[in-house]
Each structure stands twice: as C-alpha cells, then as structure tokens.
Design a protein around this motif. Structure first.
Motif, PDB file in Angstrom:
ATOM      1  N   GLU A 284       0.827  -1.208   0.000  1.00 36.82           N
ATOM      2  CA  GLU A 284       0.000   0.000   0.000  1.00 36.82           C
ATOM      3  C   GLU A 284       0.868   1.268   0.000  1.00 36.82           C
ATOM      4  O   GLU A 284       0.544   2.242  -0.675  1.00 36.82           O
ATOM      5  CB  GLU A 284      -0.930   0.001   1.215  1.00 36.82           C
ATOM      6  CG  GLU A 284      -1.915   1.153   1.115  1.00 36.82           C
ATOM      7  CD  GLU A 284      -3.061   1.060   2.103  1.00 36.82           C
ATOM      8  OE1 GLU A 284      -3.118   0.105   2.879  1.00 36.82           O
ATOM      9  OE2 GLU A 284      -3.894   1.987   2.086  1.00 36.82           O
ATOM     10  N   TYR A 285       1.957   1.238   0.792  1.00 34.55           N
ATOM     11  CA  TYR A 285       2.835   2.426   0.885  1.00 34.55           C
ATOM     12  C   TYR A 285       4.249   2.037   0.475  1.00 34.55           C
ATOM     13  O   TYR A 285       5.057   1.667   1.329  1.00 34.55           O
ATOM     14  CB  TYR A 285       2.858   2.954   2.320  1.00 34.55           C
ATOM     15  CG  TYR A 285       1.510   3.406   2.824  1.00 34.55           C
ATOM     16  CD1 TYR A 285       0.991   4.646   2.446  1.00 34.55           C
ATOM     17  CD2 TYR A 285       0.770   2.604   3.680  1.00 34.55           C
ATOM     18  CE1 TYR A 285      -0.243   5.066   2.914  1.00 34.55           C
ATOM     19  CE2 TYR A 285      -0.472   3.021   4.146  1.00 34.55           C
ATOM     20  CZ  TYR A 285      -0.969   4.247   3.759  1.00 34.55           C
ATOM     21  OH  TYR A 285      -2.191   4.657   4.224  1.00 34.55           O
ATOM     22  N   ASP A 286       4.565   2.097  -0.809  1.00 37.07           N
ATOM     23  CA  ASP A 286       5.915   1.735  -1.226  1.00 37.07           C
ATOM     24  C   ASP A 286       6.913   2.815  -0.811  1.00 37.07           C
ATOM     25  O   ASP A 286       8.117   2.582  -0.769  1.00 37.07           O
ATOM     26  CB  ASP A 286       5.993   1.420  -2.717  1.00 37.07           C
ATOM     27  CG  ASP A 286       5.402   2.497  -3.570  1.00 37.07           C
ATOM     28  OD1 ASP A 286       4.661   3.342  -3.054  1.00 37.07           O
ATOM     29  OD2 ASP A 286       5.681   2.500  -4.783  1.00 37.07           O
ATOM     30  N   ASN A 287       6.416   4.027  -0.502  1.00 32.95           N
ATOM     31  CA  ASN A 287       7.230   5.033   0.167  1.00 32.95           C
ATOM     32  C   ASN A 287       6.523   5.323   1.488  1.00 32.95           C
ATOM     33  O   ASN A 287       5.419   5.882   1.495  1.00 32.95           O
ATOM     34  CB  ASN A 287       7.321   6.303  -0.683  1.00 32.95           C
ATOM     35  CG  ASN A 287       8.181   7.375  -0.029  1.00 32.95           C
ATOM     36  OD1 ASN A 287       8.667   7.192   1.085  1.00 32.95           O
ATOM     37  ND2 ASN A 287       8.342   8.488  -0.726  1.00 32.95           N
ATOM     38  N   LEU A 288       7.154   4.946   2.606  1.00 41.48           N
ATOM     39  CA  LEU A 288       6.465   5.083   3.903  1.00 41.48           C
ATOM     40  C   LEU A 288       6.207   6.537   4.289  1.00 41.48           C
ATOM     41  O   LEU A 288       5.412   6.805   5.188  1.00 41.48           O
ATOM     42  CB  LEU A 288       7.242   4.343   4.997  1.00 41.48           C
ATOM     43  CG  LEU A 288       7.200   2.818   4.859  1.00 41.48           C
ATOM     44  CD1 LEU A 288       8.183   2.161   5.817  1.00 41.48           C
ATOM     45  CD2 LEU A 288       5.796   2.274   5.114  1.00 41.48           C
ATOM     46  N   PHE A 289       6.869   7.474   3.598  1.00 43.88           N
ATOM     47  CA  PHE A 289       6.569   8.891   3.844  1.00 43.88           C
ATOM     48  C   PHE A 289       5.168   9.261   3.350  1.00 43.88           C
ATOM     49  O   PHE A 289       4.672  10.345   3.633  1.00 43.88           O
ATOM     50  CB  PHE A 289       7.610   9.786   3.186  1.00 43.88           C
ATOM     51  CG  PHE A 289       8.921   9.845   3.932  1.00 43.88           C
ATOM     52  CD1 PHE A 289       8.965   9.832   5.322  1.00 43.88           C
ATOM     53  CD2 PHE A 289      10.126   9.927   3.241  1.00 43.88           C
ATOM     54  CE1 PHE A 289      10.174   9.886   6.010  1.00 43.88           C
ATOM     55  CE2 PHE A 289      11.338   9.984   3.920  1.00 43.88           C
ATOM     56  CZ  PHE A 289      11.357   9.960   5.305  1.00 43.88           C
ATOM     57  N   TYR A 290       4.539   8.373   2.583  1.00 45.14           N
ATOM     58  CA  TYR A 290       3.143   8.637   2.185  1.00 45.14           C
ATOM     59  C   TYR A 290       2.181   8.343   3.336  1.00 45.14           C
ATOM     60  O   TYR A 290       1.005   8.658   3.259  1.00 45.14           O
ATOM     61  CB  TYR A 290       2.743   7.779   0.971  1.00 45.14           C
ATOM     62  CG  TYR A 290       3.492   8.102  -0.306  1.00 45.14           C
ATOM     63  CD1 TYR A 290       3.957   9.384  -0.565  1.00 45.14           C
ATOM     64  CD2 TYR A 290       3.710   7.118  -1.276  1.00 45.14           C
ATOM     65  CE1 TYR A 290       4.642   9.674  -1.732  1.00 45.14           C
ATOM     66  CE2 TYR A 290       4.395   7.403  -2.451  1.00 45.14           C
ATOM     67  CZ  TYR A 290       4.864   8.686  -2.667  1.00 45.14           C
ATOM     68  OH  TYR A 290       5.536   8.961  -3.813  1.00 45.14           O
ATOM     69  N   ARG A 291       2.689   7.666   4.374  1.00 45.66           N
ATOM     70  CA  ARG A 291       1.819   7.383   5.533  1.00 45.66           C
ATOM     71  C   ARG A 291       1.875   8.571   6.465  1.00 45.66           C
ATOM     72  O   ARG A 291       2.928   8.880   7.019  1.00 45.66           O
ATOM     73  CB  ARG A 291       2.333   6.123   6.260  1.00 45.66           C
ATOM     74  CG  ARG A 291       1.359   4.957   6.173  1.00 45.66           C
ATOM     75  CD  ARG A 291       1.866   3.775   6.927  1.00 45.66           C
ATOM     76  NE  ARG A 291       1.687   3.907   8.371  1.00 45.66           N
ATOM     77  CZ  ARG A 291       1.716   2.885   9.209  1.00 45.66           C
ATOM     78  NH1 ARG A 291       1.897   1.657   8.751  1.00 45.66           N
ATOM     79  NH2 ARG A 291       1.561   3.057  10.507  1.00 45.66           N
ATOM     80  N   PRO A 292       0.752   9.280   6.687  1.00 43.98           N
ATOM     81  CA  PRO A 292       0.772  10.512   7.472  1.00 43.98           C
ATOM     82  C   PRO A 292       1.357  10.340   8.870  1.00 43.98           C
ATOM     83  O   PRO A 292       2.090  11.206   9.351  1.00 43.98           O
ATOM     84  CB  PRO A 292      -0.704  10.913   7.546  1.00 43.98           C
ATOM     85  CG  PRO A 292      -1.357  10.201   6.412  1.00 43.98           C
ATOM     86  CD  PRO A 292      -0.575   8.960   6.160  1.00 43.98           C
TER      87      PRO A 292
ATOM     88  N   LYS B 253      12.795   8.767  -0.136  1.00 43.80           N
ATOM     89  CA  LYS B 253      11.900   7.628   0.123  1.00 43.80           C
ATOM     90  C   LYS B 253      12.341   6.881   1.365  1.00 43.80           C
ATOM     91  O   LYS B 253      13.529   6.852   1.677  1.00 43.80           O
ATOM     92  CB  LYS B 253      11.907   6.656  -1.059  1.00 43.80           C
ATOM     93  CG  LYS B 253      11.120   7.181  -2.225  1.00 43.80           C
ATOM     94  CD  LYS B 253      10.916   6.179  -3.313  1.00 43.80           C
ATOM     95  CE  LYS B 253      10.265   6.935  -4.474  1.00 43.80           C
ATOM     96  NZ  LYS B 253      10.206   6.230  -5.691  1.00 43.80           N
ATOM     97  N   LEU B 254      11.374   6.274   1.995  1.00 39.99           N
ATOM     98  CA  LEU B 254      11.654   5.476   3.192  1.00 39.99           C
ATOM     99  C   LEU B 254      11.026   4.089   3.044  1.00 39.99           C
ATOM    100  O   LEU B 254       9.826   3.961   2.760  1.00 39.99           O
ATOM    101  CB  LEU B 254      11.084   6.175   4.436  1.00 39.99           C
ATOM    102  CG  LEU B 254      11.215   5.396   5.742  1.00 39.99           C
ATOM    103  CD1 LEU B 254      12.677   5.206   6.133  1.00 39.99           C
ATOM    104  CD2 LEU B 254      10.474   6.131   6.876  1.00 39.99           C
ATOM    105  N   PHE B 255      11.886   3.086   3.233  1.00 42.17           N
ATOM    106  CA  PHE B 255      11.468   1.674   3.225  1.00 42.17           C
ATOM    107  C   PHE B 255      11.835   1.114   4.595  1.00 42.17           C
ATOM    108  O   PHE B 255      12.938   1.362   5.093  1.00 42.17           O
ATOM    109  CB  PHE B 255      12.259   0.951   2.124  1.00 42.17           C
ATOM    110  CG  PHE B 255      12.281  -0.564   2.198  1.00 42.17           C
ATOM    111  CD1 PHE B 255      11.628  -1.324   1.224  1.00 42.17           C
ATOM    112  CD2 PHE B 255      12.992  -1.236   3.188  1.00 42.17           C
ATOM    113  CE1 PHE B 255      11.683  -2.718   1.254  1.00 42.17           C
ATOM    114  CE2 PHE B 255      13.037  -2.634   3.233  1.00 42.17           C
ATOM    115  CZ  PHE B 255      12.383  -3.375   2.258  1.00 42.17           C
ATOM    116  N   ALA B 256      10.942   0.394   5.210  1.00 40.06           N
ATOM    117  CA  ALA B 256      11.294  -0.316   6.450  1.00 40.06           C
ATOM    118  C   ALA B 256      10.487  -1.601   6.495  1.00 40.06           C
ATOM    119  O   ALA B 256       9.395  -1.688   5.923  1.00 40.06           O
ATOM    120  CB  ALA B 256      10.985   0.544   7.669  1.00 40.06           C
ATOM    121  N   CYS B 257      11.037  -2.595   7.172  1.00 43.03           N
ATOM    122  CA  CYS B 257      10.318  -3.872   7.251  1.00 43.03           C
ATOM    123  C   CYS B 257       9.216  -3.818   8.304  1.00 43.03           C
ATOM    124  O   CYS B 257       8.128  -4.354   8.095  1.00 43.03           O
ATOM    125  CB  CYS B 257      11.288  -4.997   7.590  1.00 43.03           C
ATOM    126  SG  CYS B 257      12.494  -5.274   6.285  1.00 43.03           S
ATOM    127  N   ALA B 258       9.507  -3.186   9.440  1.00 46.19           N
ATOM    128  CA  ALA B 258       8.552  -3.235  10.560  1.00 46.19           C
ATOM    129  C   ALA B 258       8.907  -2.165  11.576  1.00 46.19           C
ATOM    130  O   ALA B 258       9.987  -1.575  11.514  1.00 46.19           O
ATOM    131  CB  ALA B 258       8.644  -4.607  11.226  1.00 46.19           C
TER     132      ALA B 258
END
Ligand SMILES: O=P(O)(O)OC[C@H]1O[C@H](OP(=O)(O)OP(=O)(O)O)[C@H](O)[C@@H]1O
Length: 225
Positions: free
Chosen positions: A42-50, A63-68
């Motif tokens: 859903e969020y391939d760039n976690l910065f899209y998550r408010p 861009k930010l990627f993280a597993c958990a």
C-alpha cells in the motif's frame, strides 16, 4: 516440507515456534506470514503514511522503506545480533527483508539504483568485529549493485542509542564523507534502525554532496523517539 539429508543430520528450527525447517531458513512460513510487517504494497514510500511522516520530520532523503516497527520479535533479534553476535536470528531477518524487498520491487524499479550499506567507524568495526547491517543485508542484495568503501565514516561517534534527539543530530554532524562521484544516481542507503533519522540524514547529506540525485533510506526497523 521436504527435508534434505543435511536437515536430518543438522536440524534447524523456526526461531519463533520451534518447528523444524530447512537449514537455509530461520522461520517457518506460518510464523513469517504472521509477523507484523509494514504494508509496502500500500505504501511503497512510507513517507506517504501521514503518521510516519509525522514521526520522522525533516528527513532529507526522498523515500523510506522499512520492514517493521521495532517491536517484538524484531527488537530482540536486532539486539541479540548486534550486541551478542547471535547469528541464528540473521536468517529470520533475511527472510523478512527478502519478503519486503520483493513487494517493494514489484512497485519500484531499482535496476539503476546503487546500494550502500551504512558503514561503521573503523574502531567500532574492530571492537564489534562485524557490521551487523552488512551481515544481515548483504546476502539479500545479490540482484542489486552494491558499492563498498564509497561512504566513509570519519567520526568515531558515541552510540546514538544513549543520546537525546538534539544530541543525536550533533553527534552525527560531519560523520560521513563520500569518495566517489555519484552524479545523477539514485542511492539506496541501508541501516538497521531509524530512530530520529539523524544517521541516515547525515549520510544523505554526504551522498548528495557527491552528486546523488535521490537518496532512498532502507532500514530494517523504525523506532521513533
Ligand atoms: O536514527 P538515529 O537517531 O540516528 O538512530 C539510529 C542509529 O542508532 C543506532 O546506531 P548507534 O549509533 O547506536 O550504534 P552503532 O553505530 O554502533 O551501530 C542504529 O544502528 C542506527 O545507526
């Protein structure tokens, strides 16, 4: 599950449920499927998550990627790996990373990107004996272009984990330099944990000074202060 002769002679067990698994793995499929991973489909760039962009303001990477999030069981695995060299958690973390990378690469093209694993200062490397990020991530990056000895950690910084947010930023100032021209490149920088983002921001600054067009930060876990 089909087991080989090696599996019978040297059995391996899932680090969570203790069921027998292939020796190449750290987790059984059921436990892997049950882990609380961030939804990169859903969020391939976690910065899209408010909520995440609010947790990590002022980041200089695109861009930010993280597993958990840094929560059970990942907190234990990462701590045991870094401080006690308990490498049996490595395979479990690699399964998680590979799963998340597969989801990410289905949405984003990484063929032209170059990957850099965040270096330790040489004195930290010699006292610890290994770079815990390299140990876990390197085998997951076989299909990508990894650059070694390009980003150098010049400053022997105090461990970030002991410091406040303001001190973390100061601690990492001028910590890195870059030995190669990265003009026009997308650079993926990899670390194990992001807390304030000070480490990844300092690395980003150096990479951009060396010409990087974009910097994407990949981290195993997020743990906002
Ligand atoms: O997002 P930040 O607030 O910068 O914190 C994250 C950093 O802190 C930890 O390293 P630390 O400096 O504690 O230890 P290490 O360099 O010895 O791995 C961690 O491994 C990250 O590199």
């Amino acid at each position: 599950m089909k087991l080989s002769l090696t599996d019978w002679l040297f059995p391996s067990y899932c680090v969570l449920c203790q069921n027998q698994i292939h020796s190449s793995l750290g987790l059984c499929q059921f436990c892997l499927d049950d882990l609380p991973l961030l939804d990169l489909a859903e969020y391939d760039n976690l910065f899209y998550r408010p909520d995440i962009v609010e947790m990590f303001p002022n980041c200089n990477f695109e861009k930010l990627f993280a597993c958990a999030f840094y929560q059970p069981p990942f907190d234990l695995w990462l701590k045991q790996l870094k401080f006690n060299n308990q490498i049996h958690y490595k395979k479990a973390l690699q399964q998680v990373i590979k799963k998340q990378l597969t989801i990410f690469t289905n949405k984003q093209h990484l063929a032209a990107a170059v990957f850099i694993i965040l270096p330790l200062h040489k004195s930290r490397f010699f006292s610890r004996g290994f770079n815990q990020v390299t140990q876990v991530w390197q085998p997951c990056l076989s299909s990508f272009k990894v650059l070694n000895n390009v980003l150098i950690r010049n400053k022997n910084t105090s461990a970030q984990s002991q410091l406040s947010k303001t001190k973390r930023i100061k601690n990492l100032q001028q910590a890195f330099s870059c030995t190669t021209n990265l003009e026009g490149k997308t650079v993926v920088i990899i670390d194990d944990i992001m807390t304030t983002g000070a480490t990844l921001n300092a690395a980003t600054l150096s990479l951009k000074e060396a010409g990087a067009k974009q910097v994407w930060a990949f981290t195993t876990c997020l743990t906002p202060l």
